[in-house]
Design an enzyme around this catalytic site. Structure first.
Site: not given
Length: 319
Positions: A11, A49, A81-82
């Site tokens: 992102t 990710s 960030t996942d």
């Protein structure tokens, strides 16, 4: 030589249909010119990710180590960030350098008001070049907080304050562009880089659970992590299956709550922790389910045959 930045997408670099490369990403960050040296930017093939693999992350760890070996004072990785809490923990398990390795990203992309990427990237770079960041292993810099990889979790789908450390809190903060490390958690031993890909499943227990589903999930696996209720409990109907599985593979007991430790000596009833540990399950302690799976895959991937007692001893060091 300055801090090395490995830009891997996520992102933080998503500008509509376009992706910002490392140069464009850093150009949007005010304050980077105040670093001791300019960033050494290295663009990686962008990948979501959620599609990262152990092989890809361990390859990145090797590249980061080579950068430090060549003189970089520290390394920053930007990613989605996942899976950030898992990749940071995996990196921490194999990172043997005093130089900081700092992982960051963003929850709002560059097309949105309040884009958090520039602040997170600047914070990560400051931590990576800071002497105060040395010797702490892999860190996560987010929302002007510094978290140890072994404690940090993603706890909210959209909040810019999503990364927290429920069991320990942040170990430091960015205050007026200064890196303020307030506590130094002891480092755990560095583990060997896995030589094979072990198969480890994660099973989350639920209300009115089914032992057939559990058995199907565990089929063909080298190890199993069980995310139990509360302090480490499961429905009584699952107990015989778990006991049988623990005779064939390491089965690690964790809590699905995401905060706190499983217990060892409080509850006796079938499916409680005393019963389960007595049947050969491994106490996961404070190692929460996603990270427990990462740790067990690394342990089982070293080419050796691990007994339940050996896995228990390893988890005792980390949890």
């Amino acid at each position: 030589m300055g801090v090395t930045l490995f830009a891997m997408g996520g992102t933080i670099s998503m500008a509509g249909a376009d992706r910002l490369d490392g140069a464009a990403l850093t150009a949007a960050v005010p304050g980077l010119d105040t670093l001791a040296e300019p960033l050494d930017i290295r663009d990686l093939e962008p990948i979501g990710s959620g599609s990262l693999t152990f092989e890809r992350v361990l390859s990145l760890a090797a590249a980061a180590a080579e950068a430090v070996r060549a003189g970089s004072p520290g390394v920053v990785i930007t990613q989605g960030t996942d899976t950030l809490e898992e990749t940071a923990f995996l990196l921490d398990l194999v990172w043997s350098w005093d130089a900081p390795l700092v992982v960051t990203g963003a929850m709002r992309n560059p097309t949105l008001a309040g884009h958090d990427g520039p602040a997170n990237l600047l914070a990560a770079a400051r931590v990576a070049e800071s002497r105060d960041g040395r010797g702490l292993g892999v860190l996560v810099a987010f929302n002007d907080e510094i978290h140890a990889a072994r404690f940090v979790r993603k706890t909210h789908a959209t909040s810019t304050a999503t990364f927290v450390s429920p069991d320990a809190g942040p170990i430091g903060h960015l205050v007026e562009d200064r890196v303020r490390v307030l506590t130094h958690p002891p480092r755990r031993r560095v583990l060997p880089v896995p030589v094979r890909s072990a198969r480890v499943a994660l099973y989350t227990v639920t209300l009115d659970d089914d032992p057939g589903t559990l058995a199907a999930v565990a089929e063909g696996q080298d190890g199993l992590v069980v995310a139990g209720f509360g302090v480490g409990h499961v429905p009584a109907v699952l107990v015989p299956t778990l006991g049988e599985l623990a005779t064939r593979m390491p089965v690690v007991l964790t809590s699905r709550t995401g905060g706190g430790s499983v217990l060892r000596n409080t509850y006796h009833q079938p499916g409680a922790e005393i019963d389960l540990l007595g049947r050969g399950l491994v106490d996961g302690g404070f190692v929460h389910p996603y990270k427990a799976r990462v740790l067990l895959k690394v342990l089982l991937g070293d080419g050796a045959t691990w007994s339940g007692d050996q896995v228990a001893a390893a988890f005792a060091q980390f949890g």
